[in-house]
Design a protein around this motif. Structure first.
Motif, short mmCIF file in Angstrom:
data_model
loop_
_atom_site.label_atom_id
_atom_site.label_comp_id
_atom_site.label_asym_id
_atom_site.label_seq_id
_atom_site.Cartn_x
_atom_site.Cartn_y
_atom_site.Cartn_z
N PRO A 14 0.79 -1.25 0.00
CA PRO A 14 0.00 0.00 0.00
C PRO A 14 0.81 1.29 0.00
N PRO A 15 1.85 1.45 0.84
CA PRO A 15 2.61 2.71 0.77
C PRO A 15 3.26 2.93 -0.59
N LEU A 16 3.72 1.85 -1.23
CA LEU A 16 4.31 1.98 -2.56
C LEU A 16 3.26 2.33 -3.60
N GLN A 17 2.08 1.73 -3.49
CA GLN A 17 1.00 2.07 -4.42
C GLN A 17 0.64 3.55 -4.29
N ALA A 18 0.58 4.03 -3.05
CA ALA A 18 0.26 5.45 -2.82
C ALA A 18 1.35 6.35 -3.41
N PHE A 19 2.61 5.95 -3.25
CA PHE A 19 3.73 6.75 -3.75
C PHE A 19 3.71 6.79 -5.28
N ARG A 20 3.42 5.67 -5.92
CA ARG A 20 3.35 5.65 -7.38
C ARG A 20 2.23 6.54 -7.89
N LYS A 21 1.08 6.47 -7.23
CA LYS A 21 -0.05 7.30 -7.64
C LYS A 21 0.31 8.78 -7.50
N TRP A 22 0.93 9.15 -6.40
CA TRP A 22 1.32 10.54 -6.18
C TRP A 22 2.36 10.99 -7.21
N LEU A 23 3.35 10.14 -7.49
CA LEU A 23 4.37 10.50 -8.47
C LEU A 23 3.78 10.73 -9.85
N GLU A 24 2.83 9.89 -10.23
CA GLU A 24 2.18 10.07 -11.53
C GLU A 24 1.53 11.45 -11.62
N GLN A 25 0.88 11.86 -10.54
CA GLN A 25 0.23 13.17 -10.53
C GLN A 25 1.25 14.30 -10.59
N VAL A 26 2.34 14.18 -9.84
CA VAL A 26 3.37 15.23 -9.81
C VAL A 26 4.03 15.36 -11.17
N VAL A 27 4.42 14.22 -11.76
CA VAL A 27 5.10 14.25 -13.05
C VAL A 27 4.19 14.83 -14.13
N SER A 28 2.91 14.44 -14.10
CA SER A 28 1.96 14.97 -15.08
C SER A 28 1.80 16.47 -14.91
N ARG A 29 1.69 16.94 -13.67
CA ARG A 29 1.53 18.37 -13.41
C ARG A 29 2.78 19.15 -13.82
N ASP A 30 3.95 18.60 -13.49
CA ASP A 30 5.20 19.27 -13.87
C ASP A 30 5.35 19.34 -15.39
N SER A 31 4.92 18.30 -16.07
CA SER A 31 5.03 18.28 -17.52
C SER A 31 4.18 19.37 -18.16
N ILE A 32 2.99 19.58 -17.60
CA ILE A 32 2.10 20.61 -18.12
C ILE A 32 2.63 22.00 -17.81
N ASN A 33 3.08 22.18 -16.56
CA ASN A 33 3.51 23.51 -16.12
C ASN A 33 4.88 23.92 -16.65
N HIS A 34 5.70 22.91 -16.99
CA HIS A 34 7.08 23.23 -17.36
C HIS A 34 7.46 22.64 -18.71
N SER A 35 6.51 22.57 -19.60
CA SER A 35 6.81 22.01 -20.92
C SER A 35 7.89 22.80 -21.65
N SER A 36 8.02 24.06 -21.31
CA SER A 36 9.02 24.91 -21.98
C SER A 36 10.42 24.66 -21.51
N THR A 37 10.64 23.82 -20.48
CA THR A 37 11.99 23.60 -19.98
C THR A 37 12.82 22.77 -20.93
N ARG A 38 12.26 22.35 -22.07
CA ARG A 38 13.07 21.67 -23.07
C ARG A 38 14.06 22.65 -23.71
N THR A 39 13.77 23.96 -23.55
CA THR A 39 14.62 24.98 -24.18
C THR A 39 15.32 25.80 -23.11
N ILE A 40 16.62 25.96 -23.23
CA ILE A 40 17.36 26.75 -22.26
C ILE A 40 16.95 28.22 -22.35
N GLY A 41 16.91 28.84 -21.18
CA GLY A 41 16.57 30.25 -21.13
C GLY A 41 15.18 30.48 -20.63
N CYS A 42 14.39 29.38 -20.47
CA CYS A 42 13.04 29.56 -19.96
C CYS A 42 13.05 29.62 -18.46
#
Length: 307
Positions: free
Chosen positions: A279-307
Motif C-alpha cells: 500500500p505505501p508503494l502504491q500510494a507513492f506511485r499514484k502521487w508520483l504520476e500526478q506530480v510528473v503529469s503536473r510538472d510536464s504541463i507547467n514546465h513544458s518549456s523547460t526543453r529549451t534553455i533560457g526559460c
C-alpha cells in the motif's frame, strides 16, 4: 503447506545467527541474555532439524561450514526484515513505511522539495530515504523501491517512467565574461567536467550542436554535487540536468552555454515485483504520476534553455 522442518523457530535461528556473527556461544549467550548451554542446545536442535551440521567443533571453538556461512547471510537478512517490519507496525500500524533508495542529486533537488506534499496527502506513511549511486539487488537490501537513471532494464522489477533528463552545458559567469561563447568549439578552451555515470554526455552535446566530437578531457566526478561546485569554482564546464541547473542559473552561480539542452537517459521508479501491491508503494506511485503529469504541463518549456 509449509514443511515444519524447513521453518525453524525464531529462537533457533536467532541463536544460530548470533553464534555465527559473534564467533562463540558465550558471546551469543551474553547478547541474547541466555545461558551458554541454552545457546549450544538451540544450535544443536537446529542442526538436527535441518539434518546437517552447521559448525565443526574444534576443542573449544565452533567453526562454521561454508554452507552454514551462506545460510547465515540469508537468515540474518530475514531476521532484520522481521525486526524492521515489527518496529514499523508498532510505530505506525495505520500507515506503513516506504523505504526508498534515491540518487543523491535527484533526491536533493527534485524529490525533497516535493515530498512534503506526499506526506501531507498520506500522513500515515513514513518515508525512509537512503542514497545509492549504483543499482543493487533488491533481494539483498530492504528497499521497497528505488530511483533509477537510464532505461527500463532493472532486472526482475516493475518500472514507472518519471521524466527524461535534459543536459545543459554550464559555466561560471566570470569565465564567460572573459571569453564569450558563440559556437560549440569555443567551449573547448576549458576542461570538460565529466560524470562517471554519463560517459556519453559530452558526445551527445557536441553532436546536438552540429559540431565535431572532441576527445573529452577533464576532471571525473561520481556525483553531480561535486561537479557542480567545481564548475562554480571555475574549474571547467559541466553538463547538468536542467532540474539541477535552474537554481544555479537563477542565483547566477552558473550560466548556460548556447541555446540547446540535450536529451540523455530517463529517470524511473523501480520496485521488486513482490512489493508491487504494498500500500505505501502504491500510494507513492499514484502521487508520483500526478506530480510528473503536473510538472510536464507547467514546465513544458523547460526543453529549451533560457526559460
Amino acid at each position: 503447506m509449509h514443511r515444519r522442518r524447513f521453518l525453524p523457530s525464531l529462537s533457533l535461528l536467532s541463536a544460530f545467527e548470533a553464534v555465527l556473527r559473534t564467533g562463540s556461544t558465550a558471546a551469543a549467550a551474553r547478547e541474547l541474555h541466555l545461558t551458554q548451554s541454552t545457546v549450544s542446545r538451540l544450535v544443536q536442535t537446529l542442526e538436527t532439524q535441518l539434518g546437517r551440521a552447521l559448525f565443526e567443533r574444534h576443542r573449544q571453538r565452533l567453526v562454521p561450514t561454508d554452507a552454514a556461512t551462506a545460510y547465515g547471510k540469508d537468515i540474518s537478512r530475514a531476521l532484520n526484515l522481521i525486526q524492521r517490519s515489527s518496529m514499523e507496525f508498532s510505530a505506525n500500524p495505520g500507515g506503513g513505511t516506504l523505504s526508498l533508495a534515491i540518487l543523491p542529486a535527484f533526491g536533493t533537488r527534485w524529490l525533497a522539495p516535493r515530498l512534503g506534499d506526499f506526506l501531507n496527502e498520506y500522513p500515515g506513511i513514513t518515508v525512509n530515504l537512503a542514497t545509492r549511486l549504483r543499482r543493487f539487488n533488491f533481494a539483498a537490501e530492504s528497499f521497497d523501491a528505488a530511483i533509477h537513471y537510464g532505461i527500463d532494464d532493472w532486472r526482475d522489477a516493475g518500472h514507472m517512467k518519471l521524466f527524461d533528463e535534459h543536459l545543459t552545458a554550464c559555466i561560471a559567469p566570470s569565465l564567460l565574461d572573459r571569453y564569450p561563447v558563440t559556437s560549440a568549439t569555443d567551449v573547448l578552451r576549458w576542461p570538460l567536467l565529466q560524470l562517471e555515470t554519463r560517459p556519453s554526455a559530452w558526445r551527445m552535446w557536441f553532436e546536438a550542436q552540429g559540431a565535431d566530437v572532441p576527445v573529452t578531457t577533464g576532471m571525473l566526478f561520481d556525483q553531480f554535487a561535486t561537479m557542480t561546485q567545481a564548475a562554480i569554482s571555475g574549474l571547467g564546464v559541466a553538463l547538468l540536468p536542467h532540474y539541477l541547473a535552474e537554481m544555479e542559473f537563477r542565483e547566477k552561480r552558473l550560466a548556460p552555454l548556447l541555446q540547446m539542452s540535450v536529451r540523455g537517459g530517463s529517470y524511473w521508479l523501480v520496485w521488486p515485483q513482490d512489493r508491487a501491491h504494498y500500500p505505501p508503494l502504491q500510494a507513492f506511485r499514484k502521487w508520483l504520476e500526478q506530480v510528473v503529469s503536473r510538472d510536464s504541463i507547467n514546465h513544458s518549456s523547460t526543453r529549451t534553455i533560457g526559460c
